[in-house]
Design an enzyme around this catalytic site. Sequence first.
Site, PDB file in Angstrom:
ATOM      1  N   GLU A  42      -1.672  35.365  15.479  1.00  0.00           N
ATOM      2  CA  GLU A  42      -0.979  35.451  16.770  1.00  0.00           C
ATOM      3  C   GLU A  42       0.072  36.560  16.753  1.00  0.00           C
ATOM      4  O   GLU A  42       0.411  37.119  17.790  1.00  0.00           O
ATOM      5  CB  GLU A  42      -0.286  34.121  17.082  1.00  0.00           C
ATOM      6  CG  GLU A  42      -1.263  33.008  17.417  1.00  0.00           C
ATOM      7  CD  GLU A  42      -0.579  31.659  17.584  1.00  0.00           C
ATOM      8  OE1 GLU A  42      -1.013  30.877  18.439  1.00  0.00           O
ATOM      9  OE2 GLU A  42       0.373  31.359  16.838  1.00  0.00           O
ATOM     10  N   GLY A 108      -5.963  25.680  23.262  1.00  0.00           N
ATOM     11  CA  GLY A 108      -7.233  25.155  23.745  1.00  0.00           C
ATOM     12  C   GLY A 108      -7.168  25.024  25.265  1.00  0.00           C
ATOM     13  O   GLY A 108      -6.145  24.610  25.812  1.00  0.00           O
ATOM     14  N   MET A 221       0.142  23.220  19.727  1.00  0.00           N
ATOM     15  CA  MET A 221       0.787  22.364  18.738  1.00  0.00           C
ATOM     16  C   MET A 221       2.272  22.670  18.500  1.00  0.00           C
ATOM     17  O   MET A 221       2.853  22.147  17.555  1.00  0.00           O
ATOM     18  CB  MET A 221       0.002  22.456  17.416  1.00  0.00           C
ATOM     19  CG  MET A 221      -1.451  22.033  17.574  1.00  0.00           C
ATOM     20  SD  MET A 221      -2.484  22.290  16.115  1.00  0.00           S
ATOM     21  CE  MET A 221      -1.823  21.088  14.990  1.00  0.00           C
ATOM     22  N   GLU A 222       2.885  23.518  19.334  1.00  0.00           N
ATOM     23  CA  GLU A 222       4.281  23.891  19.059  1.00  0.00           C
ATOM     24  C   GLU A 222       5.194  23.966  20.296  1.00  0.00           C
ATOM     25  O   GLU A 222       6.400  23.721  20.189  1.00  0.00           O
ATOM     26  CB  GLU A 222       4.356  25.281  18.370  1.00  0.00           C
ATOM     27  CG  GLU A 222       3.651  25.378  17.036  1.00  0.00           C
ATOM     28  CD  GLU A 222       2.153  25.683  17.159  1.00  0.00           C
ATOM     29  OE1 GLU A 222       1.723  26.109  18.254  1.00  0.00           O
ATOM     30  OE2 GLU A 222       1.400  25.471  16.192  1.00  0.00           O
ATOM     31  N   ASP A 245     -10.161  28.601  22.798  1.00  0.00           N
ATOM     32  CA  ASP A 245     -11.270  27.647  22.651  1.00  0.00           C
ATOM     33  C   ASP A 245     -11.170  26.632  23.779  1.00  0.00           C
ATOM     34  O   ASP A 245     -10.184  26.594  24.508  1.00  0.00           O
ATOM     35  CB  ASP A 245     -11.175  26.944  21.291  1.00  0.00           C
ATOM     36  CG  ASP A 245      -9.868  26.180  21.151  1.00  0.00           C
ATOM     37  OD1 ASP A 245      -9.830  25.023  21.581  1.00  0.00           O
ATOM     38  OD2 ASP A 245      -8.878  26.750  20.643  1.00  0.00           O
TER      39      ASP A 245
HETATM   40  N1  SAH Z   1      -6.974  27.483  11.325  1.00  0.00           N
HETATM   41  C1  SAH Z   1      -5.691  26.862  11.148  1.00  0.00           C
HETATM   42  C2  SAH Z   1      -5.463  25.806  12.184  1.00  0.00           C
HETATM   43  C3  SAH Z   1      -5.021  26.363  13.432  1.00  0.00           C
HETATM   44  S1  SAH Z   1      -4.385  25.077  14.386  1.00  0.00           S
HETATM   45  C4  SAH Z   1      -5.610  26.187   9.825  1.00  0.00           C
HETATM   46  O1  SAH Z   1      -6.642  25.830   9.293  1.00  0.00           O
HETATM   47  O2  SAH Z   1      -4.503  26.018   9.346  1.00  0.00           O
HETATM   48  C5  SAH Z   1      -4.469  25.799  15.917  1.00  0.00           C
HETATM   49  C6  SAH Z   1      -3.325  26.678  16.325  1.00  0.00           C
HETATM   50  O3  SAH Z   1      -3.658  27.299  17.542  1.00  0.00           O
HETATM   51  C7  SAH Z   1      -2.041  25.906  16.583  1.00  0.00           C
HETATM   52  O4  SAH Z   1      -0.933  26.707  16.257  1.00  0.00           O
HETATM   53  C8  SAH Z   1      -2.127  25.587  18.079  1.00  0.00           C
HETATM   54  O5  SAH Z   1      -0.889  25.795  18.732  1.00  0.00           O
HETATM   55  C9  SAH Z   1      -3.184  26.531  18.650  1.00  0.00           C
HETATM   56  N2  SAH Z   1      -4.409  25.910  19.219  1.00  0.00           N
HETATM   57  C10 SAH Z   1      -5.482  26.626  19.596  1.00  0.00           C
HETATM   58  N3  SAH Z   1      -6.468  25.810  20.049  1.00  0.00           N
HETATM   59  C11 SAH Z   1      -6.003  24.546  19.955  1.00  0.00           C
HETATM   60  C12 SAH Z   1      -6.577  23.269  20.251  1.00  0.00           C
HETATM   61  N4  SAH Z   1      -7.831  23.155  20.695  1.00  0.00           N
HETATM   62  N5  SAH Z   1      -5.828  22.165  20.017  1.00  0.00           N
HETATM   63  C13 SAH Z   1      -4.559  22.284  19.550  1.00  0.00           C
HETATM   64  N6  SAH Z   1      -3.985  23.470  19.233  1.00  0.00           N
HETATM   65  C14 SAH Z   1      -4.682  24.609  19.437  1.00  0.00           C
END
Ligand code: SAH
Length: 288
Positions: A42, A108, A221-222, A245
Amino acid sequence: MRRTVHLVLLAFATVFLPPHPAETAEPTSAPLTCIFGAFDDELTPLYQAITGPKEEVLHGIHFAVGKLKGRNVIVCRSGIGKVNAAMVTALLVQHYRPSELIFCGIAGGINPDLHPGDIVIAAKTAQHDFGNLTAEGMEVRGTKSPMTWLRNPVFLEPDARLLAVAEAAGNRIKLADIETAKGKRHPRIIKGVVATGDIFVASPAKKAELRKALGADAVEMEGAAMAQVCRDLRVPWLVIRSISDSADHNALQDFDSFTALAAQNAAQLTIEIVAQLAARPAAERAGK
Ligand code: SAH
């Protein structure tokens, strides 16, 4: 007895103390915008855009301190999830006294009309995983401030002027068209509801629930964690999220395919917001 004393103290504090402590952060004299992303993908377009960056480290957390569009900025990786976002927000506000904080990242899509690369400017954000879980399901509740012990609203809203700046910036930028299986499409920018929780949502059922219960347009998530800390520490905030996504069964796969595109679009809008903030007359910046 002890409980009675506690209750009396609490009643006193609620009635007589100001709603927020006196030692809240005041912006530094030179306006300073802090930009967060949760993880490196990001942040890459933002790191590339800042000039003269110097690295500063606080408790092992790295901050890139530099200029963007002539404005002093700090770009920082908050880490993933609410606790990380809250911790880094509090550290950063206490140390740097920023004028505003912008979360720039991916999310998402919950609104069925949103597709990868589209952007949601949060007009509201809520923690979807804070509340009561009963046999009837999840009842989302507002958090309580540890300072005032008053309950926050479920939905936190950004400062109206900052939101207006974001909207104006959205009208100015020209995002690149996106190639899809059905041909080219132009990314949309909407104002909407961003739901936050400590879950990567890749579930059609959860997606439907977030839409129904909160009217969510996007999930991440933040954002609401940063917003809650900013509310207590009295710092204006914004959450800018581009869709990576669709938060359903394809989410994990889409996430890998569209993260770079979404991060680029969120950063492009954020950079224009900073440009607009830099261009505002000094009187307006001072809130006159
Ligand atoms: N690939 C990372 C996980 C990313 S979590 C790992 O394995 O550690 C996803 C991140 O993108 C988070 O910071 C959240 O804010 C955002 N995000 C994108 N799509 C999301 C979804 N479907 N649900 C929740 N958070 C999502």
